[in-house]
Design a protein around this motif. Structure first.
Motif, PDB file in Angstrom:
ATOM      1  N   ARG A 250       0.834  -1.212   0.000  1.00 61.73           N
ATOM      2  CA  ARG A 250       0.000   0.000   0.000  1.00 61.73           C
ATOM      3  C   ARG A 250       0.863   1.253   0.000  1.00 61.73           C
ATOM      4  O   ARG A 250       2.045   1.203   0.342  1.00 61.73           O
ATOM      5  N   LEU A 253      -1.716   8.404  -1.060  1.00 63.40           N
ATOM      6  CA  LEU A 253      -1.789   9.343  -2.174  1.00 63.40           C
ATOM      7  C   LEU A 253      -0.980  10.559  -1.742  1.00 63.40           C
ATOM      8  O   LEU A 253      -1.217  11.125  -0.671  1.00 63.40           O
ATOM      9  N   VAL A 282       0.749   8.133  -6.747  1.00 58.85           N
ATOM     10  CA  VAL A 282       1.029   7.030  -5.815  1.00 58.85           C
ATOM     11  C   VAL A 282       2.538   6.794  -5.823  1.00 58.85           C
ATOM     12  O   VAL A 282       3.121   6.547  -6.885  1.00 58.85           O
ATOM     13  N   VAL A 302      -8.769   2.385  -3.695  1.00 54.86           N
ATOM     14  CA  VAL A 302      -8.736   3.629  -2.913  1.00 54.86           C
ATOM     15  C   VAL A 302     -10.117   3.819  -2.287  1.00 54.86           C
ATOM     16  O   VAL A 302     -11.126   3.828  -2.991  1.00 54.86           O
ATOM     17  N   VAL A 320      -2.996   7.476 -10.676  1.00 55.56           N
ATOM     18  CA  VAL A 320      -4.286   6.790 -10.769  1.00 55.56           C
ATOM     19  C   VAL A 320      -5.372   7.818 -11.070  1.00 55.56           C
ATOM     20  O   VAL A 320      -5.256   9.003 -10.712  1.00 55.56           O
ATOM     21  N   ASP A 328     -11.471  11.932  -2.683  1.00 56.27           N
ATOM     22  CA  ASP A 328     -10.278  11.338  -2.054  1.00 56.27           C
ATOM     23  C   ASP A 328      -9.239  12.438  -1.814  1.00 56.27           C
ATOM     24  O   ASP A 328      -9.150  13.404  -2.576  1.00 56.27           O
ATOM     25  N   ALA A 334      -3.801   3.969  -1.080  1.00 59.38           N
ATOM     26  CA  ALA A 334      -3.988   3.155  -2.287  1.00 59.38           C
ATOM     27  C   ALA A 334      -3.446   1.762  -1.974  1.00 59.38           C
ATOM     28  O   ALA A 334      -2.264   1.617  -1.638  1.00 59.38           O
TER      29      ALA A 334
END
Ligand SMILES: Cc1ncc(COP(=O)(O)O)c(C=O)c1O
Length: 372
Positions: A250, A253, A282, A302, A320, A328, A334
Motif C-alpha cells: 500500500r 496518495l 502514488v 482507494v 491513478v 479522495d 492506495a
C-alpha cells in the motif's frame, strides 16, 4: 535498509496470516508433514522471519534454494531440519555440512563434493537424492539414477534422508506430465529401496499439496500458499481451505489534482482523460515492484473502490484516475494488493505475470511493516 518512509509506502507482513495458512495446510495434508519454503527472502516477506513464523506454526522442516539462505538461517539461530537444493559450480559444501543442513544431490559430482566435505569434517552429511522425473530442470536423469543410489548407499559419509522431485504442472492434476512424473518418481524410489535406502519421499509444491493427494507422500514443500497466495486460479477453493494474504502493498496518495479532458498523463502521454478528472500520485514505481506493465492495465483500491493506474508507471511513482468529482484526499491509502485490496494474483494477471513474481519483487526501498 528501506528508504521510503513506511507512512508513505509499505509492504505490511501479517505473520499471523502465515501461521494460519500453514496450520490449515498441515491439517489438510496430515499425516504428511510440511516443509515451509522460505527461499528468495521468504518469497519477499523476509527470510529469517518467515522461517521463524513457520517454526512457530509447528512446521517441522524449512526449505531454501541457495547456501547463503541456509547459512543465514543457521546464523539467526534456526537449528531445526533445513534443506537446501541449488548450488554453484564452486560451492563449498563444508560450511553447509558443518551447519547440519540437509543437501540435495542431483549428480555424481555433487555427491563426491558433499562426501568430501563430510570426510574433511569427519561427520555425516544428510542428503536427499533428487530424480529428474520430467521437469527437465534440476535432478538426476533416470539413466544415472541407479549409479547415484549405489554410490550414496556405499558412502559411509552420507546419510540418505530423502528422495525427491519437483512437478511441472501440479496446478493441473489432469496434465499428462503429472501422472508420468509420479510414475517416474515411484520407479526411482523403488530403485533407491532396492539399494537398501529407506528415504522419506517429497514431491508436492503448494498446488500438489492442496489438490493432488497422491503426491503428498511423507512430506510436502509449501511455499506460495503459506504466504496466502493461491498457486493458481482456484486451487485453494478446490482444496476447501481459506488462505489469508500475508503481504499487503500500500501507499499514501501524495498529490491529488484535477486535470482537464485531453491532458496527457505520465511519460509518453499514453493516456488522457475524456473528461475533466481528478488524478492522484502514488509513490510506488517499477523500482519498488509495481510492474511497469500495470500502466493502463491494472488498478488499485482507494477508499474501497478500484481506480485505474493511468499512463506509464515510472521508476518511483505512478498515477491513478480517481474520477471526476472525487473526494479522495492526500494521505488516503492506495492498496495495490492484499488485505483490503485485491488478491495479488489479480493484480499480477493484469500485468501478465503471477503472484509469485509480484511478492518476490518488492524493492528494497519499501519498508516491511511487520505484524507479529
Ligand atoms: C524445489 C521446490 N520445491 C518447492 C517449491 C515451493 O513451490 P510453491 O511456492 O509453488 O509451493 C519450490 C518453489 O519454486 C521449489 O523450487
Amino acid at each position: 535498509m528501506s528508504l521510503i518512509d513506511a507512512r508513505t509506502a509499505s509492504a505490511e507482513i501479517d505473520w499471523a496470516a502465515h501461521r494460519h495458512n500453514l496450520t490449515e495446510i498441515a491439517a489438510l495434508v496430515d499425516p504428511a508433514i510440511v516443509m515451509a519454503v522460505v527461499k528468495a527472502d521468504g518469497y519477499g516477506h523476509g527470510l529469517v522471519a518467515a522461517a521463524a513464523s513457520a517454526r512457530a506454526a509447528g512446521v517441522p522442516w524449512i526449505g531454501v534454494a541457495v547456501a547463503g539462505e541456509a547459512l543465514t538461517l543457521r546464523a539467526a539461530g534456526d537449528t531445526g531440519p533445513l534443506m537446501c537444493w541449488l548450488y554453484g559450480p564452486e560451492e563449498d559444501f563444508t560450511a553447509l555440512v558443518a551447519a547440519g543442513v540437509d543437501l540435495s544431490i542431483s549428480s555424481m559430482g555433487e555427491l563426491r563434493r558433499i562426501s568430501a566435505a563430510a570426510a574433511t569434517l569427519d561427520i555425516t552429511a544428510r542428503v536427499h537424492l533428487k530424480i529428474d522425473s520430467g521437469l527437465s530442470r534440476n535432478g538426476c536423469p533416470a539413466t544415472d539414477w541407479a549409479a547415484l543410489c549405489t554410490a550414496a548407499a556405499a558412502d559411509p559419509g552420507l546419510e540418505v534422508i530423502g528422495v525427491w522431485t519437483h512437478l511441472a504442472a501440479a496446478e493441473h492434476p489432469d496434465h499428462p506430465s503429472v501422472r508420468a512424473q509420479l510414475v517416474a518418481f515411484e520407479r526411482a524410489h523403488a530403485v533407491a529401496r532396492s539399494h537398501g535406502l529407506t528415504p522419506i519421499r517429497h514431491v508436492a509444491n503448494s498446488a500438489a499439496a492442496l489438490i493432488l493427494p497422491q503426491a503428498r507422500y511423507e512430506m510436502v514443500r509449501v511455499g506460495i500458499a503459506g504466504y496466502g497466495v493461491d498457486p493458481d486460479e482456484d486451487v485453494a477453493a478446490q482444496a476447501g481451505i481459506e488462505l489469508r494474504p500475508v503481504m499487503t502493498l500500500r501507499a499514501s496518495l501524495i498529490a491529488v489534482k484535477t486535470i482537464p479532458a485531453g491532458q496527457g498523463v505520465s511519460y509518453g502521454h499514453t493516456w488522457a482523460p475524456e473528461q475533466d478528472t481528478t488524478i492522484a500520485l502514488v509513490p510506488l514505481g517499477y523500482a519498488d515492484g509495481l510492474m511497469r506493465a500495470a500502466g493502463n492495465r491494472s488498478s488499485v483500491t482507494v477508499n474501497g473502490r478500484q481506480v485505474p493506474i493511468v499512463g506509464r508507471v515510472c521508476m518511483d511513482q505512478c498515477v491513478v484516475d480517481l474520477g471526476p468529482g472525487s473526494t479522495d484526499r492526500v494521505g488516503d491509502e492506495a492498496i495495490v494488493f492484499g488485505s483490503g485490496g485485491r488478491p495479488v494474483n489479480e493484480f499480477a494477471a493484469d500485468c501478465g505475470t503471477i503472484g509469485y513474481e509480484m511478492v518476490t519483487r518488492i524493492g528494497p526501498r519499501v519498508q516491511r511493516i511487520v505484524r507479529p
